[in-house]
Design an enzyme around this catalytic site. Structure first.
Site, short mmCIF file in Angstrom:
data_model
loop_
_atom_site.label_atom_id
_atom_site.label_comp_id
_atom_site.label_asym_id
_atom_site.label_seq_id
_atom_site.Cartn_x
_atom_site.Cartn_y
_atom_site.Cartn_z
N GLU A 234 -5.07 23.55 -25.66
CA GLU A 234 -6.23 24.40 -25.39
C GLU A 234 -6.97 24.09 -24.09
O GLU A 234 -8.09 24.58 -23.89
CB GLU A 234 -7.23 24.33 -26.56
CG GLU A 234 -6.69 24.87 -27.85
CD GLU A 234 -7.72 24.93 -28.96
OE1 GLU A 234 -8.81 24.34 -28.81
OE2 GLU A 234 -7.45 25.57 -29.98
N MET A 235 -6.39 23.32 -23.19
CA MET A 235 -7.18 22.93 -22.02
C MET A 235 -7.27 24.02 -20.97
O MET A 235 -8.30 24.18 -20.31
CB MET A 235 -6.65 21.63 -21.43
CG MET A 235 -7.03 20.42 -22.29
SD MET A 235 -6.33 18.88 -21.71
CE MET A 235 -6.86 18.84 -20.01
#
Length: 262
Positions: A234-235
Site C-alpha cells: 500500500e505504499m
C-alpha cells in the site's frame, strides 16, 4: 552464526527452460572457499517417485517426460528433488537438497475490453486467482508451529483457494510454509516486508534492505508456489491518496523510487 575457514556450500539457483515438451534445468551454485581448497561440485536429480534421472558434475540436466506442477484445482503437484554435493579432500562432503515443481509462470497483460488484464498464466494456461491475504498467525513467532501452518494451508485448500498473498506488514514465513504451499498447490503473491510508511534511505538502511532482499529471495526463489514478488504493501497508493503521506520532501519520494525501482 556459522564460523568456518573451509569451503562451504551456499545456495543454488535452479533455472528452468520449457521447450518442445521437455524441461532443461540449469544450476547456479555459490561456494564460499576462503582457502581456495580443491573442490568438486556434482548434482543429482530425482523424479517424484524417487527414481534417479541425472547424476554428474555438469551444472545442467534434461528431463524428457516432465510431470508438470499445477496450482490447486488445475492439476497435480509432483515435486522433483535436486541434490547439490560439494566434496573437498580436507573437509569431506556437504549436501543441500531442494524440491522443485516443473512449471512456467507468467503474468499475462493482454489487452481486453476494459484495458489490460492482469492474470496468472501457469504452464501456458490462464487461471483465475482465488485466495486471501495471509497475515501472521501470531505476534510470537515460535508459536507458529508446523501444525498451525499446515492447518492454514489445508484450510485454503478446503476453501478451494489456489493463491495466498503474503502481507507486507508482517514477516517472511518459515521454510515449512513454502514447502506446504508447494505440496498443496497454493500460489504465493509474496510481498517484501515494507508497509504503510515513508522510509528515509540512510547508507546503513540501504545496505540492510539489500541484505534482507538477498537473504529471503534466495531462500524462496526455487519454490514452485512462488508466483510473483511484490515490493511493498500500500505504499504507492499512500503517496497518491493518503492525507498523512502528502506534502513530504521530494528527497523522500526519491528514496521511495530508489528503494523499489532500483
Amino acid at each position: 552464526l556459522f564460523p568456518y575457514d573451509h569451503a562451504r556450500l551456499m545456495d543454488t539457483y535452479i533455472r528452468q527452460s520449457h521447450q518442445d515438451g521437455k524441461v532443461s534445468l540449469a544450476f547456479e551454485t555459490e561456494v564460499k572457499n576462503p582457502k581456495e581448497d580443491p573442490v568438486k561440485l556434482s548434482y543429482q536429480v530425482y523424479d517424484p517417485t524417487g527414481e534417479l534421472l541425472y547424476e554428474g558434475e555438469e551444472p545442467s540436466a534434461a528431463i524428457e517426460e516432465p510431470k508438470l506442477w499445477w496450482p490447486n484445482g488445475l492439476g497435480d503437484q509432483p515435486l522433483y528433488r535436486v541434490s547439490v554435493i560439494l566434496e573437498s579432500e580436507r573437509d569431506g562432503r556437504e549436501t543441500k537438497e531442494y524440491r522443485i515443481g516443473l512449471r512456467t509462470m507468467e503474468i499475462s497483460q493482454e489487452e481486453d475490453q476494459w484495458g489490460t488484464e492482469f492474470a496468472f498464466k501457469v504452464n501456458g494456461k490462464k487461471m483465475f486467482a482465488k485466495g486471501a491475504d495471509y497475515i501472521p498467525d501470531d505476534c510470537f513467532y515460535p508459536r507458529i508451529t508446523g501444525e498451525v501452518l499446515k492447518r492454514d494451508v489445508e484450510a485454503a485448500v478446503f476453501a478451494n483457494f489456489n493463491c495466498l498473498r503474503i502481507w507486507g506488514g508482517g514477516y517472511y514465513p518459515s521454510d515449512e510454509f513454502y514447502d506446504l504451499c508447494d505440496e498443496y498447490g497454493i500460489l504465493l503473491w509474496q510481498d517484501l516486508m515494507y508497509a504503510c510508511n515513508i522510509y528515509d534511505l540512510t547508507e546503513e538502511f540501504t545496505e540492510n534492505i539489500v541484505a534482507e532482499a538477498r537473504d529471503n529471495v534466495a531462500r524462496f526463489r526455487n519454490h514452485a508456489c512462488l508466483a510473483l514478488i511484490c515490493g511493498n504493501n500500500e505504499m504507492e497508493t499512500a503517496w497518491i491518496d493518503w492525507k498523512d503521506m502528502q506534502g513530504h520532501a521530494a528527497s523522500l519520494k526519491r528514496d521511495y523510487l530508489l528503494q523499489f525501482e532500483y
